[in-house]
Design a protein around this motif. Structure first.
Motif, PDB file in Angstrom:
ATOM      1  N   UNK A 137       0.843  -1.218   0.000  1.00  0.00           N
ATOM      2  CA  UNK A 137       0.000   0.000   0.000  1.00  0.00           C
ATOM      3  C   UNK A 137       0.871   1.259   0.000  1.00  0.00           C
ATOM      4  N   UNK A 138       1.922   1.240   0.815  1.00  0.00           N
ATOM      5  CA  UNK A 138       2.810   2.398   0.905  1.00  0.00           C
ATOM      6  C   UNK A 138       3.546   2.615  -0.411  1.00  0.00           C
ATOM      7  N   UNK A 139       3.963   1.519  -1.050  1.00  0.00           N
ATOM      8  CA  UNK A 139       4.712   1.609  -2.307  1.00  0.00           C
ATOM      9  C   UNK A 139       3.836   2.193  -3.401  1.00  0.00           C
ATOM     10  N   UNK A 140       2.583   1.679  -3.481  1.00  0.00           N
ATOM     11  CA  UNK A 140       1.664   2.168  -4.509  1.00  0.00           C
ATOM     12  C   UNK A 140       1.332   3.642  -4.291  1.00  0.00           C
ATOM     13  N   UNK A 141       1.109   4.011  -3.040  1.00  0.00           N
ATOM     14  CA  UNK A 141       0.764   5.392  -2.726  1.00  0.00           C
ATOM     15  C   UNK A 141       1.889   6.331  -3.110  1.00  0.00           C
ATOM     16  N   UNK A 142       3.109   5.893  -2.849  1.00  0.00           N
ATOM     17  CA  UNK A 142       4.264   6.751  -3.102  1.00  0.00           C
ATOM     18  C   UNK A 142       4.465   6.985  -4.593  1.00  0.00           C
ATOM     19  N   UNK A 143       4.429   5.894  -5.400  1.00  0.00           N
ATOM     20  CA  UNK A 143       4.795   6.021  -6.806  1.00  0.00           C
ATOM     21  C   UNK A 143       3.645   6.500  -7.669  1.00  0.00           C
ATOM     22  N   UNK A 198       3.212  10.878   6.417  1.00  0.00           N
ATOM     23  CA  UNK A 198       4.009  12.106   6.443  1.00  0.00           C
ATOM     24  C   UNK A 198       5.194  11.996   5.507  1.00  0.00           C
ATOM     25  N   UNK A 199       5.811  10.796   5.479  1.00  0.00           N
ATOM     26  CA  UNK A 199       6.992  10.603   4.641  1.00  0.00           C
ATOM     27  C   UNK A 199       6.630  10.769   3.178  1.00  0.00           C
ATOM     28  N   UNK A 200       5.481  10.193   2.786  1.00  0.00           N
ATOM     29  CA  UNK A 200       5.051  10.291   1.393  1.00  0.00           C
ATOM     30  C   UNK A 200       4.773  11.739   1.026  1.00  0.00           C
ATOM     31  N   UNK A 201       4.077  12.453   1.942  1.00  0.00           N
ATOM     32  CA  UNK A 201       3.752  13.858   1.672  1.00  0.00           C
ATOM     33  C   UNK A 201       5.010  14.685   1.497  1.00  0.00           C
ATOM     34  N   UNK A 202       5.972  14.482   2.335  1.00  0.00           N
ATOM     35  CA  UNK A 202       7.222  15.230   2.258  1.00  0.00           C
ATOM     36  C   UNK A 202       7.936  14.955   0.949  1.00  0.00           C
ATOM     37  N   UNK A 203       7.912  13.668   0.530  1.00  0.00           N
ATOM     38  CA  UNK A 203       8.587  13.306  -0.712  1.00  0.00           C
ATOM     39  C   UNK A 203       7.923  13.991  -1.892  1.00  0.00           C
ATOM     40  N   UNK A 204       6.577  14.014  -1.888  1.00  0.00           N
ATOM     41  CA  UNK A 204       5.857  14.656  -2.987  1.00  0.00           C
ATOM     42  C   UNK A 204       6.114  16.161  -3.001  1.00  0.00           C
ATOM     43  N   UNK A 205       6.104  16.806  -1.838  1.00  0.00           N
ATOM     44  CA  UNK A 205       6.373  18.244  -1.764  1.00  0.00           C
ATOM     45  C   UNK A 205       7.750  18.564  -2.328  1.00  0.00           C
ATOM     46  N   UNK A 206       8.692  17.696  -2.018  1.00  0.00           N
ATOM     47  CA  UNK A 206      10.062  17.925  -2.498  1.00  0.00           C
ATOM     48  C   UNK A 206      10.112  17.842  -4.019  1.00  0.00           C
ATOM     49  N   UNK A 207       9.384  16.829  -4.583  1.00  0.00           N
ATOM     50  CA  UNK A 207       9.365  16.678  -6.044  1.00  0.00           C
ATOM     51  C   UNK A 207       8.734  17.904  -6.702  1.00  0.00           C
TER      52      UNK A 207
END
Ligand code: CA
Length: 362
Positions: free
Chosen positions: A293-299, A310-319
């Motif tokens: 679930x985490x992998x799909x959400x991230x990519x 939170x980690x996913x959100x931060x990664x997306x904001x950075x992108x």
């Protein structure tokens, strides 16, 4: 007194009529007196009424003498020999009074434990085993004609085990006036020794090494239950009685042995850890699902905003920040080469780079 014994005695027993016979002509007893413990097994014969009466009379005689005031103090050999002699006399007297009981008799095993010493008396083809270090040792020799032929070299052990007359007794309680039991007294007991008494309903169908296997791994009552069940699974053609006495500290292996299941011959036991396996499987599945679930959400970036980690959100904001910075940088470079234009380079449809498609439409 038993509480002060550094090596407490644990005891188990089970008796079953089997799958063929309606009545159980075996009888057994476990008696406590002072520092002594007496275990008894008797396998009666001589017709339905005679067999039951013979075995019960023998066990009742053993109890009477043991519980008598001098039964707990008189010399062990004297007590054992007197028990066999009295049981024999009682059965002979009964046959004189009731002619229908003529021919009745019984085997008789007496095992007396006192402190760290064990003694036994034996008549017939029931048996006493000692299990020590995972090995079952027969302490008694069958009083049968086949055993006599075996000792005379007329039969091999394999032939004796299959001989049709292997259950014909050469000695039994209640059959003759001059009965002589085999008696052994004051053998030492070691920590962890077990003693097993059984009728031939067990040892006809269960091998010595199988007896050792269960007695060594199971708490005494559990061992009795599983051994009788194994004999029943293999036909249960006779009454089957098992007594087990264990002298020593409880074994850690007993707890694990409670998950053993008896299977048919050839595969006597298997271990079952279904509960542990199920718990581990559920845990592993949960980890895999959360990871997926985490992998799909991230990519995919498609996870619902509020539910993202939170980690996913931060990664997306950075992108997003990197993309915006790259576009700004590209726009600045383009502005330095050409005249300033309001059309951003990031829009390919507005670029003249696809003339073919526009030409076709015309
Ligand atoms: Ca029998």
């Amino acid at each position: 007194m038993a509480e002060r014994d550094p090596l407490p005695l644990r005891f188990g027993r089970e008796s079953d009529p089997g799958k063929v016979r309606e009545k159980n002509e075996d009888d057994f007893g476990y008696f406590v007196g002072g520092d002594r413990r007496l275990l008894v097994v008797a396998d009666g014969m001589g017709g339905e009424a005679g067999g039951q009466e013979a075995s019960r009379t023998a066990v009742a005689t053993a109890r009477r003498l043991f519980e008598a005031e001098d039964g707990t103090t008189r010399p062990v050999r004297d007590l054992l020999e007197a028990t066999v002699a009295e049981a024999n006399a009682a059965l002979l007297a009964r046959q004189d009074v009731v002619p229908e009981l003529k021919g009745m008799g019984t085997t008789l095993e007496l095992l007396l434990i006192e402190g760290d010493r064990v003694s036994w008396a034996h008549v017939g083809d029931s048996r006493v085993y000692r299990v020590r270090g995972g090995v079952a040792e027969r302490l008694t020799k069958d009083h049968t004609r086949v055993q006599q032929m075996l000792e005379g070299g007329l039969l091999s052990p394999e032939e004796a085990a299959e001989h049709p007359q292997r259950n014909v007794l050469s000695r039994a309680v209640g059959r003759a006036g001059n009965l002589s039991p085999d008696v052994v007294v004051d053998e030492p007991i070691l920590d962890g020794d077990s003693f097993l008494l059984c009728s031939d309903g067990l040892c006809d169908l269960v091998k010595d090494d199988e007896i050792a296997w269960f007695v060594d791994r199971c708490e005494p009552q559990d061992a009795c239950h599983r051994l009788v069940r194994l004999a029943l699974d293999r036909g249960g053609h006779d009454n089957t009685t098992v007594l087990v006495a264990y002298k020593g500290r409880p074994k850690s292996v007993w707890k694990r042995a409670s998950t053993l299941i008896v299977l048919p011959p050839g595969a006597p036991v298997r271990r079952v850890r279904s509960r542990k396996i199920a718990v581990r499987a559920v845990g592993l599945l949960a980890v895999v699902l959360i990871g997926a679930w985490a992998w799909l959400s991230y990519f995919s970036g498609s996870g619902p905003g509020p539910e993202r980690t939170t980690a996913t959100r931060k990664a997306l904001d950075k992108r997003e920040r990197e993309k915006a910075a790259a576009a700004k940088d590209a726009a600045r470079k383009a502005g330095a080469k050409k005249t300033p234009s309001p059309v951003p380079e990031a829009v390919p449809e507005a670029s003249p780079a696809a003339p073919g498609r526009n030409a076709k439409r015309k």
